[in-house]
Design an enzyme around this catalytic site. Structure first.
Site, short mmCIF file in Angstrom:
data_model
loop_
_atom_site.label_atom_id
_atom_site.label_comp_id
_atom_site.label_asym_id
_atom_site.label_seq_id
_atom_site.Cartn_x
_atom_site.Cartn_y
_atom_site.Cartn_z
N TYR A 137 3.74 4.81 1.49
CA TYR A 137 4.71 4.96 0.39
C TYR A 137 5.34 3.62 0.06
O TYR A 137 5.42 3.22 -1.11
CB TYR A 137 5.75 5.99 0.78
CG TYR A 137 6.79 6.26 -0.29
CD1 TYR A 137 6.53 7.17 -1.31
CD2 TYR A 137 8.03 5.63 -0.27
CE1 TYR A 137 7.48 7.42 -2.30
CE2 TYR A 137 8.99 5.88 -1.24
CZ TYR A 137 8.70 6.77 -2.26
OH TYR A 137 9.63 7.03 -3.23
N LYS A 141 4.98 1.43 -3.45
CA LYS A 141 6.13 1.07 -4.28
C LYS A 141 6.23 -0.45 -4.44
O LYS A 141 6.61 -0.94 -5.51
CB LYS A 141 7.41 1.63 -3.69
CG LYS A 141 7.50 3.15 -3.78
CD LYS A 141 7.52 3.64 -5.23
CE LYS A 141 7.75 5.13 -5.33
NZ LYS A 141 7.83 5.62 -6.73
N THR A 172 16.99 14.73 -4.01
CA THR A 172 15.92 15.55 -4.59
C THR A 172 15.05 16.09 -3.45
O THR A 172 15.26 15.75 -2.29
CB THR A 172 15.04 14.72 -5.55
OG1 THR A 172 14.35 13.71 -4.79
CG2 THR A 172 15.87 14.08 -6.65
#
Length: 218
Positions: A137, A141, A172
């Site tokens: 991840y 990014k 979230t």
């Protein structure tokens, strides 16, 4: 900028930050296309559901053919697999990096035709720092940040404003398993929309992200 004159495409708009973007833009009077792999999962009133899978060339091409009036693209779709195997990391890059490539290549000509417009890439504090348990991840990014800087240079001549958005944990589903303080999605959306209005190139949405970015050696 008067958002009531804008036509906006938000990717990953069926939940989380993307959904908040879509809801707020509708409140401000924009025409909003809500992109999602399953358009039936887009349930908010006032948005226009669009089938869009950023990992699929044909899906992105079909959306670009259909949505010729877009003046703002918000590349919000992202995935955290958090696996350490190669297949998990490939899945993260397919969305978080190659998804940006596909969307940029498909929609840059549309933005140009509509006067230049704005392209927003939602990235992360992990664009700047690593995390061993999220190495794929973080790497995706960081690659997205590099891509965004190249895209800004490439599209400057056609008048397209390119914004990179970096933030720590946002409240979230993606960060549901993380402890500690989290940013409200509404706060991040407000900052991004203000950056669009101001012509800013970057949003550093929280103090930790600002501190990490400031500590980078260039």
């Amino acid at each position: 900028m008067d958002f009531s004159t804008a036509t906006v495409l938000v990717t990953g708009a069926n939940r989380g930050l993307g959904r908040t973007f879509a809801q707020e833009l509708v409140k401000r009077g924009a025409k909003v296309y809500a992109g999602a792999r399953n358009p039936a999962s887009v349930v908010d009133e006032g948005v226009i559901p669009v089938q869009l899978d950023v990992t699929d060339d044909a899906s992105v091409a079909a959306a670009a053919k259909e949505l010729g009036d877009v003046s703002i693209v918000i590349n919000n779709a992202g995935v955290l697999v958090a696996g350490e195997d190669v297949d998990s990391i490939k899945a993260e890059f397919e969305v978080n990096f190659f998804g940006l490539v596909r969307m940029t290549d498909a929609f840059a000509p549309i933005l140009k035709a509509n006067g230049g417009g704005t392209l927003v890439n939602v990235l992360s504090i992990l664009s700047f720092i690593g995390r061993p348990d999220w190495r794929g991840y973080a790497a995706s990014k960081a690659a997205g940040w590099s891509l965004t800087k190249s895209t800004r240079q490439a599209l400057r001549g056609q008048g397209t404003h390119v914004i990179a958005v970096h933030a720590g944990f946002i409240d979230t589903d993606l960060a549901a398993g993380e402890a500690g303080p989290k940013l409200a999605p509404e706060d991040v959306v407000s900052q991004v929309l203000q950056a669009i209005q101001n012509g800013d190139d970057e949003v550093l949405a929280d103090e930790r992200t600002r501190s990490v970015k400031a500590a980078l050696a260039f």
